[in-house]
Scaffold this motif. Structure first.
Motif, PDB file in Angstrom:
ATOM      1  N   ASP A 138      33.300 -22.554 -14.100  1.00  0.00           N
ATOM      2  CA  ASP A 138      32.044 -23.026 -14.684  1.00  0.00           C
ATOM      3  C   ASP A 138      32.357 -23.805 -15.966  1.00  0.00           C
ATOM      4  O   ASP A 138      33.465 -23.724 -16.519  1.00  0.00           O
ATOM      5  CB  ASP A 138      31.116 -21.839 -15.003  1.00  0.00           C
ATOM      6  N   ASP A 139      31.388 -24.580 -16.399  1.00  0.00           N
ATOM      7  CA  ASP A 139      31.412 -25.212 -17.722  1.00  0.00           C
ATOM      8  C   ASP A 139      32.599 -26.136 -17.959  1.00  0.00           C
ATOM      9  O   ASP A 139      33.178 -26.157 -19.054  1.00  0.00           O
ATOM     10  CB  ASP A 139      31.357 -24.123 -18.817  1.00  0.00           C
ATOM     11  N   TYR A 140      32.945 -26.908 -16.924  1.00  0.00           N
ATOM     12  CA  TYR A 140      34.030 -27.891 -17.068  1.00  0.00           C
ATOM     13  C   TYR A 140      33.727 -28.864 -18.210  1.00  0.00           C
ATOM     14  O   TYR A 140      34.614 -29.272 -18.942  1.00  0.00           O
ATOM     15  CB  TYR A 140      34.203 -28.641 -15.744  1.00  0.00           C
TER      16      TYR A 140
ATOM     17  N   ALA B 167      36.537 -21.264  -8.446  1.00  0.00           N
ATOM     18  CA  ALA B 167      35.538 -22.126  -9.095  1.00  0.00           C
ATOM     19  C   ALA B 167      35.519 -21.864 -10.593  1.00  0.00           C
ATOM     20  O   ALA B 167      35.605 -20.710 -11.036  1.00  0.00           O
ATOM     21  CB  ALA B 167      34.152 -21.856  -8.506  1.00  0.00           C
TER      22      ALA B 167
ATOM     23  N   HIS C  84      23.401 -23.835 -10.361  1.00  0.00           N
ATOM     24  CA  HIS C  84      24.592 -23.995  -9.519  1.00  0.00           C
ATOM     25  C   HIS C  84      24.435 -23.368  -8.137  1.00  0.00           C
ATOM     26  O   HIS C  84      25.355 -23.434  -7.316  1.00  0.00           O
ATOM     27  CB  HIS C  84      25.808 -23.357 -10.207  1.00  0.00           C
TER      28      HIS C  84
ATOM     29  N   TYR D 188      35.349 -16.619  -9.347  1.00  0.00           N
ATOM     30  CA  TYR D 188      34.510 -17.442 -10.222  1.00  0.00           C
ATOM     31  C   TYR D 188      34.957 -17.211 -11.658  1.00  0.00           C
ATOM     32  O   TYR D 188      34.858 -16.090 -12.177  1.00  0.00           O
ATOM     33  CB  TYR D 188      33.051 -17.026 -10.038  1.00  0.00           C
TER      34      TYR D 188
ATOM     35  N   ASP E 126      34.254 -17.580 -15.273  1.00  0.00           N
ATOM     36  CA  ASP E 126      33.110 -17.855 -16.160  1.00  0.00           C
ATOM     37  C   ASP E 126      33.098 -16.849 -17.320  1.00  0.00           C
ATOM     38  O   ASP E 126      32.065 -16.348 -17.711  1.00  0.00           O
ATOM     39  CB  ASP E 126      31.806 -17.773 -15.346  1.00  0.00           C
TER      40      ASP E 126
ATOM     41  N   SER F 297      29.939 -30.598 -13.373  1.00  0.00           N
ATOM     42  CA  SER F 297      29.737 -29.579 -14.401  1.00  0.00           C
ATOM     43  C   SER F 297      30.575 -28.340 -14.085  1.00  0.00           C
ATOM     44  O   SER F 297      30.881 -27.539 -14.968  1.00  0.00           O
ATOM     45  CB  SER F 297      28.267 -29.203 -14.507  1.00  0.00           C
ATOM     46  N   GLN F 298      30.932 -28.189 -12.805  1.00  0.00           N
ATOM     47  CA  GLN F 298      31.875 -27.141 -12.382  1.00  0.00           C
ATOM     48  C   GLN F 298      33.023 -27.802 -11.614  1.00  0.00           C
ATOM     49  O   GLN F 298      32.870 -28.911 -11.102  1.00  0.00           O
ATOM     50  CB  GLN F 298      31.189 -26.123 -11.470  1.00  0.00           C
TER      51      GLN F 298
ATOM     52  N   TRP G  49      35.512 -26.928  -8.350  1.00  0.00           N
ATOM     53  CA  TRP G  49      35.731 -26.023  -7.206  1.00  0.00           C
ATOM     54  C   TRP G  49      36.978 -26.476  -6.459  1.00  0.00           C
ATOM     55  O   TRP G  49      37.137 -27.668  -6.158  1.00  0.00           O
ATOM     56  CB  TRP G  49      34.519 -26.055  -6.265  1.00  0.00           C
TER      57      TRP G  49
END
Ligand SMILES: C[S@@+](CC[C@H](N)C(=O)[O-])C[C@H]1O[C@@H](n2cnc3c(N)ncnc32)[C@H](O)[C@@H]1O
Length: 199
Positions: A153-155, A151, A32, A123, A125, A190-191, A193
């Motif tokens: 992660d891991d949508y 942001a 990323h 972030y 996560d 995949s993320q 934002w």
């Protein structure tokens, strides 16, 4: 399916050596870095305040310290319910010992005690359980400055062995939908934002 196969293959390949001075056993960040650089470049060299929910061994933290939180007055606040033994040494190796505050608590507790409208970047996560991600998102919204970036992660993360408490996606979708008037979408893959446009 393809992602899981590629992930499995990546586990069989020899691990890329850590940069000198660093010690990591996982790499959930490097894929990323390009996106982080694209959206966070304007913060580099400014007295920005960054918040990471789920820091693990500090791989993303170290990248943020070396590439974004470069101003002497910049800070990185890290929340993790489990402090990894290598975290402090990695932060030290990144030259960030004086800039990092580590909160060894579940995010649901830590986020309630942080300053509002303070952070330029958050972030998310940490926990991947649906309700936890939703709570992290809602609590983070108040902590983020107008103009700041949030942001996730891991949508698209969906590991059938680990999703007893759900996945991030339904929480992120609900948050994006309900908070749509207050955010501009910067990226969705995949993320996810978002830039906060108003409080
Ligand atoms: C995927 S790792 C974070 C990786 C890190 N952001 C990086 O890119 O290198 C997720 C971390 O979240 C932490 N975590 C899980 N649930 C949490 C919670 N409810 N509150 C705080 N931290 C949590 C775990 O201990 C773990 O270290």
């Amino acid at each position: 399916m393809l992602r899981r196969y590629l992930w499995f293959l990546s586990r069989l390949l020899p691990k890329r050596p850590d940069p000198p001075g660093f010690s990591f056993s996982e790499d959930w960040f490097s894929a990323h870095a390009k996106r982080f650089r694209k959206h966070l470049a304007p913060l580099a060299g400014t007295p920005c305040h960054l918040l990471e929910i789920g820091s693990h061994e500090g791989r993303a933290t170290c990248w943020l310290l070396q590439n974004v939180a470069t101003h002497a007055d910049a800070t990185v606040t890290c929340i993790d319910g489990v402090k990894q033994p290598v975290f402090d040494a990695n932060v030290e190796a990144a030259g960030g010992a004086g800039k990092v505050v580590f909160l060894n608590q579940p995010s649901r507790d830590a986020l309630r005690h942080l300053p509002q409208l303070h952070y330029d970047f958050i972030y998310v996560d940490g926990s991947h359980a649906t309700i936890d991600v939703l709570e992290d998102a809602v609590l983070s919204f108040r902590l983020l400055k107008a103009g700041g970036i949030l942001a996730f992660d891991d949508y698209k993360w969906d590991d059938s062995r680990l999703r007893e408490h759900g996945r991030p996606k339904p929480a992120i979708d609900a948050f994006v939908s309900l908070y749509a008037p207050k955010f501009a979408l910067l990226a969705k893959g995949s993320q996810v934002w978002l830039r906060k446009t108003q409080d």
